[in-house]
Design a protein around this motif. Structure first.
Motif, PDB file in Angstrom:
ATOM      1  N   VAL B 106      54.480  36.665  28.779  1.00  0.00           N
ATOM      2  CA  VAL B 106      54.248  35.831  27.596  1.00  0.00           C
ATOM      3  C   VAL B 106      55.468  34.956  27.314  1.00  0.00           C
ATOM      4  O   VAL B 106      55.345  33.762  27.006  1.00  0.00           O
ATOM      5  N   ALA B 107      56.664  35.535  27.442  1.00  0.00           N
ATOM      6  CA  ALA B 107      57.885  34.771  27.172  1.00  0.00           C
ATOM      7  C   ALA B 107      58.012  33.588  28.129  1.00  0.00           C
ATOM      8  O   ALA B 107      58.407  32.489  27.733  1.00  0.00           O
ATOM      9  N   LEU B 108      57.655  33.813  29.369  1.00  0.00           N
ATOM     10  CA  LEU B 108      57.725  32.748  30.366  1.00  0.00           C
ATOM     11  C   LEU B 108      56.779  31.614  29.978  1.00  0.00           C
ATOM     12  O   LEU B 108      57.143  30.428  30.018  1.00  0.00           O
ATOM     13  N   GLY B 109      55.564  31.973  29.568  1.00  0.00           N
ATOM     14  CA  GLY B 109      54.594  30.970  29.132  1.00  0.00           C
ATOM     15  C   GLY B 109      55.105  30.198  27.925  1.00  0.00           C
ATOM     16  O   GLY B 109      55.075  28.956  27.903  1.00  0.00           O
ATOM     17  N   LEU B 110      55.618  30.949  26.945  1.00  0.00           N
ATOM     18  CA  LEU B 110      56.133  30.309  25.733  1.00  0.00           C
ATOM     19  C   LEU B 110      57.281  29.358  26.059  1.00  0.00           C
ATOM     20  O   LEU B 110      57.334  28.230  25.560  1.00  0.00           O
ATOM     21  N   ALA B 111      58.197  29.836  26.882  1.00  0.00           N
ATOM     22  CA  ALA B 111      59.359  29.021  27.238  1.00  0.00           C
ATOM     23  C   ALA B 111      58.912  27.739  27.929  1.00  0.00           C
ATOM     24  O   ALA B 111      59.411  26.645  27.634  1.00  0.00           O
TER      25      ALA B 111
END
Lengths: 289, 313
Positions: B106-111
């Motif tokens: 999720v963090a990768l997507g958000l970033a």
């Protein structure tokens, strides 16, 4: 394949809602009279908003009134816990950052036999998980007779963490030597150089590491639970835990607990409001390679 | 003045002009150790000494009240046949996998979304909020959100007509819920670290790819991911070590009572052995095993990190 900008913005907005909504719900619950909790448990705003939950967890109302408002009647004083949390994280952040800056500077700039070995040993401590030193440190603090005192709480992390030493050393290595050399030729001593020239130049990284230390110690739970559970040294996280334990099991005092929760994050939220830009920009691994 | 200036230019190396250098080096030995003194005291008393003591305790029978008495490898032998210990290892592993995978993805997507859409500091600060909040508070908040009777989440589920209740007391749901709650609170922080890494990627790569007609997903896969690999590896090392230290959340969501076996993680088991049953020696032995596991995992990850760095060029 293309994703439209609309979908992307929607995903970002969803992430923001998912992040913020639980906190909104925390605040809305804290503002609800305990008796109303069953009636409107999905309403976005309580029918009769009240501040009574805050006054009772701050210890501002008598036991009778607190019980009437849904409390267990146990003495709970979040004002005290907030103060303790500030002392705990403030002391650690200031002293630890300063000591680690001194060491980081010595490791980066001074030359003396044994330097690199000492550095290597300290860095090796990064590999030891905190629980391993936590048990013997508890024994040590107990043997020193300083359980439930501020010194007992702060001492183990007061002087150093390996990470701060490492981080600040890397920073000092990156600043150009010219300035220091010029000052050296002006006849300033090593201490004067560090205190008057190097520290003021390093305000950014020092604040970064200090802020991070404040946030982490603000969140500490296990250590303060073990050595500072007494009312006089209870920090916010421990206060919340004790409050929870005193609250009846079948029907926890949710309105009071959420009021306490709001209080436990208010100070760090203020930190974010005033120093947010710096904090956000310091979230960076790439500069540390 | 002029002469000084010239010497400064050369002085950045180790071998500067003859006089200046000798004068500076003379007294570093004393000053150096003085500068290190506070850190060395802190290190010796609260890191090195307890580490040695911890190893020693793991070979003793020690109840905190009596003096430790040497029992050889008994604690470790007991560990091998201790079902609760193996269970703690198993559920911690389960937690770490769910937590790390969900949080990182999720963090990768958000970033990536932030990287391609906006540089807003306010947005980043907002996503950072859960990271600032103590795990104890986070645990309480979600214990309330997931309350079987009054919790907001279970109300939402009720509205959809599904006949499930999400609860920390459900053996099936407890661990995934604990893991997701912690992912929720650290995803923004992780995203910010990854985002900072993405900012280092030269923008012209994306411009070039766009001219060649590459879509966003293609660019993410062929530009962002490969160039971000060292940062991803570093983030993984740090969050993996942190993830094994799960304690606060399970200590809170059961109202201060011990967690159910499905969520009795290794940290909690150590805590229980040491401070509920006063088996300090046994608790130290479990902690030793944890040190070894983390050591192996960190070494492996560091190796991967180095491998991934070399093909960056």
């Amino acid at each position: 394949m293309k994703i439209s900008r609309g979908v992307s913005w929607f995903a970002l907005a969803a992430a923001v809602v998912l992040t913020v909504f639980p906190f909104y719900w925390m605040i809305r619950t804290a503002l609800t009279p305990a008796g109303d909790l069953f009636r409107d448990s999905t309403a976005l705003w309580p029918d009769n908003p009240t501040l009574i939950n805050f006054s009772r967890v701050l210890g501002l109302v008598g036991a009778e009134e607190a019980r009437a408002a849904g409390g267990s009647g146990a003495q709970i004083n979040f004002l005290r816990y907030t103060f303790n949390s500030m002392v705990y994280s403030g002391l650690i952040a200031v002293v630890q950052t300063f000591c680690c800056a001194m060491a980081g500077y010595a490791f980066a700039r001074l030359r003396f036999p044994g330097r690199d070995v000492a550095f290597g040993i300290i860095i090796a401590a990064l590999m030891v998980p905190p629980i391993f030193t936590l048990l013997p440190n508890f024994v040590l603090v107990k043997q020193l007779g300083i359980l439930n005192t501020i010194p007992g709480l702060v001492l183990p992390s007061l002087l150093m963490t390996p990470f701060a030493v490492f981080f600040l050393r890397q920073f000092f290595l990156s600043i150009p030597r010219d300035v220091e050399e010029a000052a050296t030729l002006d006849g300033i001593g090593r201490w004067g150089l560090f205190w008057k020239i190097v520290l003021p130049m390093s305000r950014g990284p020092l604040i970064t590491i200090g802020l991070t230390t404040i946030v982490w110690s603000w969140k500490d739970y296990l250590w303060p639970l073990l050595v500072g559970k007494a009312e006089s040294t209870r920090v916010l996280t421990v206060g919340l835990g004790v409050f929870l334990q005193q609250s009846p099991n079948r029907a926890p005092d949710w309105t009071g607990l959420m009021a306490g929760s709001v209080l436990s994050i208010l100070p760090v939220l203020l930190l974010l409001v005033f120093l947010g830009k710096r904090l956000v920009q310091s979230m960076n691994f790439s500069g540390m390679k | 003045m002029h002469a000084v200036g010239t010497r400064l230019g050369a002085g950045t190396g180790q071998h500067a002009g003859p006089h200046g250098r000798l004068r500076r080096r003379r007294d570093d030995r004393l000053v150096g150790w003085l500068f290190l003194l506070p850190v060395i005291i802190g290190f010796a008393v609260f890191y090195a000494y307890p580490t040695v003591r911890g190893v020693w305790y793991s070979f003793t029978d020690y109840s905190l009240l009596n003096d430790p008495s040497y029992v050889g490898g008994d604690n470790y032998k007991e560990l091998v046949s201790d079902g609760q210990f193996w269970n703690a290892l198993k559920v911690t592993g389960y937690y770490v996998v769910v937590n790390i995978v969900s949080q990182t993805v999720v963090a990768l997507g958000l970033a990536a979304l932030m990287h391609r859409l906006t540089r807003s500091v306010v947005l980043r600060a907002t996503l950072l909020v859960p990271w600032l909040v103590p795990n104890v508070t986070i645990g309480l908040l979600w214990a309330w959100m997931l309350d079987p009777d009054l919790g907001f989440v279970n109300h939402l589920i009720g509205l959809t007509g599904l006949d499930t209740t999400l609860s920390f007391n459900s053996p099936d749901w407890a661990m995934p819920l604990v893991a997701l709650v912690n992912s929720w609170s650290y995803t923004g922080y992780t995203a910010l670290l990854l985002y900072a890494g993405m900012l280092q990627i030269p923008p012209h790569l994306y411009e070039g790819a766009a001219i060649d007609g590459a879509g966003e997903i293609r660019m993410f896969r062929s530009i962002t991911l490969p160039l971000l690999r060292p940062i991803i590896a570093l983030v993984l090392v740090v969050s993996l070590i942190g993830s094994f230290q799960i304690f606060d959340t399970v200590a809170v969501v059961y109202g201060g009572k011990p967690p159910i076996p499905e969520t009795r993680v290794i940290y909690y088991y150590i805590y229980q052995q040491a401070f509920t049953y006063f088996h300090m020696g046994y608790a130290s032995a479990i902690a030793m095993v944890l040190v070894l596991i983390l050591g192996v995992l960190t070494t492996l990850q560091m190796r991967m990190l180095r491998a991934s760095r070399s093909d960056l060029g």
